[in-house]
Design an enzyme around this catalytic site. Structure first.
Site, PDB file in Angstrom:
ATOM      1  N   ARG A  28     -83.759  29.304 -43.924  1.00 44.90           N
ATOM      2  CA  ARG A  28     -84.875  29.371 -44.879  1.00 44.90           C
ATOM      3  C   ARG A  28     -86.166  28.783 -44.271  1.00 44.90           C
ATOM      4  NH1 ARG A  28     -81.461  31.999 -47.103  1.00 44.90           N
ATOM      5  NH2 ARG A  28     -80.941  32.038 -49.318  1.00 44.90           N
TER       6      ARG A  28
ATOM      7  N   SER B 157     -82.605  31.032 -55.752  1.00 43.76           N
ATOM      8  CA  SER B 157     -82.143  29.654 -55.569  1.00 43.76           C
ATOM      9  C   SER B 157     -83.326  28.703 -55.708  1.00 43.76           C
ATOM     10  CB  SER B 157     -81.565  29.460 -54.170  1.00 43.76           C
ATOM     11  OG  SER B 157     -80.557  30.397 -53.914  1.00 43.76           O
TER      12      SER B 157
ATOM     13  N   GLU C  99     -86.544  24.852 -52.967  1.00 42.64           N
ATOM     14  CA  GLU C  99     -86.761  26.003 -52.084  1.00 42.64           C
ATOM     15  C   GLU C  99     -88.100  26.718 -52.298  1.00 42.64           C
ATOM     16  OE1 GLU C  99     -84.320  29.709 -50.255  1.00 42.64           O
ATOM     17  OE2 GLU C  99     -84.785  29.678 -52.348  1.00 42.64           O
TER      18      GLU C  99
HETATM   19  N1  EPU Z   1     -70.957  27.462 -57.135  1.00 40.60           N
HETATM   20  C1  EPU Z   1     -70.465  26.786 -58.215  1.00 40.60           C
HETATM   21  N2  EPU Z   1     -71.213  26.732 -59.361  1.00 40.60           N
HETATM   22  C2  EPU Z   1     -72.405  27.335 -59.456  1.00 40.60           C
HETATM   23  C3  EPU Z   1     -72.924  28.026 -58.349  1.00 40.60           C
HETATM   24  C4  EPU Z   1     -72.171  28.094 -57.186  1.00 40.60           C
HETATM   25  O1  EPU Z   1     -69.382  26.204 -58.176  1.00 40.60           O
HETATM   26  O2  EPU Z   1     -73.023  27.257 -60.520  1.00 40.60           O
HETATM   27  C5  EPU Z   1     -70.154  27.571 -55.927  1.00 40.60           C
HETATM   28  C6  EPU Z   1     -69.598  28.978 -55.791  1.00 40.60           C
HETATM   29  O3  EPU Z   1     -68.401  29.137 -56.470  1.00 40.60           O
HETATM   30  C7  EPU Z   1     -69.431  29.129 -54.310  1.00 40.60           C
HETATM   31  C8  EPU Z   1     -70.526  28.254 -53.744  1.00 40.60           C
HETATM   32  O4  EPU Z   1     -70.962  27.391 -54.794  1.00 40.60           O
HETATM   33  O5  EPU Z   1     -68.187  28.622 -53.917  1.00 40.60           O
HETATM   34  C9  EPU Z   1     -71.685  29.047 -53.168  1.00 40.60           C
HETATM   35  O6  EPU Z   1     -72.250  29.865 -54.206  1.00 40.60           O
HETATM   36  P1  EPU Z   1     -72.857  31.309 -53.908  1.00 40.60           P
HETATM   37  O7  EPU Z   1     -71.875  32.117 -53.178  1.00 40.60           O
HETATM   38  O8  EPU Z   1     -73.379  31.858 -55.177  1.00 40.60           O
HETATM   39  O9  EPU Z   1     -74.025  31.071 -52.874  1.00 40.60           O
HETATM   40  P2  EPU Z   1     -75.102  29.930 -52.835  1.00 40.60           P
HETATM   41  O10 EPU Z   1     -74.813  29.013 -51.713  1.00 40.60           O
HETATM   42  O11 EPU Z   1     -75.245  29.367 -54.188  1.00 40.60           O
HETATM   43  C10 EPU Z   1     -76.710  31.152 -51.135  1.00 40.60           C
HETATM   44  C11 EPU Z   1     -78.167  31.503 -51.055  1.00 40.60           C
HETATM   45  C12 EPU Z   1     -78.481  32.680 -51.960  1.00 40.60           C
HETATM   46  C13 EPU Z   1     -77.639  33.852 -51.466  1.00 40.60           C
HETATM   47  C14 EPU Z   1     -76.148  33.457 -51.538  1.00 40.60           C
HETATM   48  C15 EPU Z   1     -75.251  34.506 -50.951  1.00 40.60           C
HETATM   49  C16 EPU Z   1     -79.323  29.414 -50.578  1.00 40.60           C
HETATM   50  C17 EPU Z   1     -80.173  28.300 -51.113  1.00 40.60           C
HETATM   51  N3  EPU Z   1     -78.965  30.348 -51.458  1.00 40.60           N
HETATM   52  O12 EPU Z   1     -76.461  30.760 -52.494  1.00 40.60           O
HETATM   53  O13 EPU Z   1     -79.862  33.009 -51.791  1.00 40.60           O
HETATM   54  O14 EPU Z   1     -77.873  35.006 -52.255  1.00 40.60           O
HETATM   55  O15 EPU Z   1     -75.936  32.254 -50.767  1.00 40.60           O
HETATM   56  O16 EPU Z   1     -75.311  34.449 -49.572  1.00 40.60           O
HETATM   57  O17 EPU Z   1     -79.009  29.412 -49.393  1.00 40.60           O
HETATM   58  C18 EPU Z   1     -82.033  32.737 -52.710  1.00 40.60           C
HETATM   59  O18 EPU Z   1     -82.341  32.174 -51.677  1.00 40.60           O
HETATM   60  O19 EPU Z   1     -82.868  32.889 -53.636  1.00 40.60           O
HETATM   61  C19 EPU Z   1     -80.672  33.191 -52.899  1.00 40.60           C
HETATM   62  C20 EPU Z   1     -80.257  33.715 -54.053  1.00 40.60           C
END
Ligand code: EPU
Length: 339
Positions: free
Chosen positions: A163, A237, A333
């Site tokens: 990012r 995010s 972010e």
């Molecule tokens: N999780 C929870 N509770 C929640 C949200 C997430 O337990 O309310 C857990 C999920 O179960 C999972 C883990 O956290 O095990 C990761 O969640 P997720 O796969 O949704 O991905 P993320 O790390 O929350 C990142 C990016 C997203 C991108 C996704 C998919 C960042 C800050 N965010 O989210 O990017 O779409 O991975 O690769 O790196 C964005 O930047 O706006 C964005 C949406």
């Protein structure tokens, strides 16, 4: 060229009611140059607006807001199975991804449905489902406000990180991205390192997935977790996933065996901020006109009449509670403007 007191409510994905003192949409380099001359003459602060999907705009934007509306997608070189595609900064990112799919050019499928414009994508090196923009980036053309000329910047010069890029840190405000070139392949190699994506794609049958299967899976998974900005205001995010040292990761893992995190290429551990916020009890929380999305705790939403002050209050409450429970300091972010 300038539109005075321009309403930006539908130009920021949080949907906050915002006005710009002076606004111009720019489609030509010479118009950009005269806009920059006006900006210098009036000593206006400048915001370059992309899709407005990673920004939190305060009520009134003094000075100038310009939107780069340089359009067009063209194949510059097509050599065996590798192609270089140039795309205007004003193109919608998801539309561009759909266009590549139709042209049979691969590499960016995992980044489908990310809101915003192409010109904003390198700024924060957008990434999702195991792929980052930098993986397929070739070079870009930008207007350099320092030398007042168009320059080409290579992958190395952009210095992409998680990012992050020079456009967000070392050289913030210097370059105005005009078009971006990607190197793409006519041979599709699925990138399924992200478990949820692999489970979704491979779960259906055993046939190797096509580019369209992966594209469709990414769209389905995103739609199931992330609110559509035109329906519920948000900037994706709201916090970055924090990166911690191995020692801290294992201390936390001992205490919270379900902690979600994985080792990154530098040997550090990236934790899921959404999991931390969720465990701290925030999912679905409502604070005045804003709230925490009920399907993904990492996303803060405008419930309709929310304000930037309310959003700031909510994010501070979340920051404090995650800090207290896990000892982790979250980083916001999206960019707040004016800062
Ligand atoms: N999780 C929870 N509770 C929640 C949200 C997430 O337990 O309310 C857990 C999920 O179960 C999972 C883990 O956290 O095990 C990761 O969640 P997720 O796969 O949704 O991905 P993320 O790390 O929350 C990142 C990016 C997203 C991108 C996704 C998919 C960042 C800050 N965010 O989210 O990017 O779409 O991975 O690769 O790196 C964005 O930047 O706006 C964005 C949406």
């Amino acid at each position: 060229m300038w539109e005075k007191e321009f309403n930006l409510t539908d130009r920021n994905s949080f949907g906050f009611n915002v006005k710009a003192e002076n606004y111009a949409a720019i489609t030509q380099i010479d118009t950009l140059e005269s806009a920059l001359a006006d900006i210098a003459e009036n000593n206006w602060p400048l915001l370059v607006l992309g899709g407005g999907s990673n920004l939190v705009l305060r009520q009134y934007i003094p000075g100038a807001v310009i939107s780069i509306a340089n359009m067009g997608i063209k194949v510059l070189a097509d050599d065996e199975d590798l192609a270089i595609v140039e795309v205007g900064a004003g193109e919608n990112w998801h539309h561009f991804i759909g266009h590549l799919l139709e042209m049979g050019l691969h590499g960016l499928e995992n980044l489908a449905l990310i809101p915003g414009n192409v010109g904003a994508a390198p700024v924060q090196n957008i990434g999702a489902y195991g792929v980052e923009l930098a993986d397929c980036f070739h070079s870009l053309t930008a207007y350099d406000r320092q030398t007042q000329s168009l320059v080409q910047l290579s992958l190395d010069e952009c210095d992409f990180g998680y990012r992050d890029s020079i456009f967000k840190s070392a050289e913030q405000g210097r370059y105005i991205i005009w078009n971006v070139r990607f190197k793409l392949s006519s041979v599709f190699v699925p990138r399924l390192g992200y478990k949820a994506l692999a489970d979704y794609v491979l779960g259906k049958d055993n046939a190797p997935p096509t580019a369209h299967d992966v594209y469709k899976a990414v769209c389905d998974i995103r739609s199931s977790k992330l609110p559509v900005p035109t329906e519920i205001g948000n900037a994706g995010s709201f916090f970055e996933n924090p990166v911690v040292a191995e020692k801290q990761y294992f201390e936390l893992k001992d205490k919270y065996p379900n902690l979600v995190g994985h080792k990154d290429s530098a040997g550090l551990y990236k934790l899921a901020a959404g999991w931390l916020i969720d465990q701290a009890g925030w999912k679905g929380y409502v604070h005045a006109g804003v709230g925490v999305y009920d399907k993904q705790a990492l996303v803060l939403v405008n419930r309709g009449k929310g304000t930037v002050d309310e959003l700031t209050e909510l994010s501070e409450m979340i920051f404090d509670s995650v800090k207290q429970k896990f000892g982790i300091s979250l980083c916001i972010e999206p960019r707040f403007y004016p800062a």
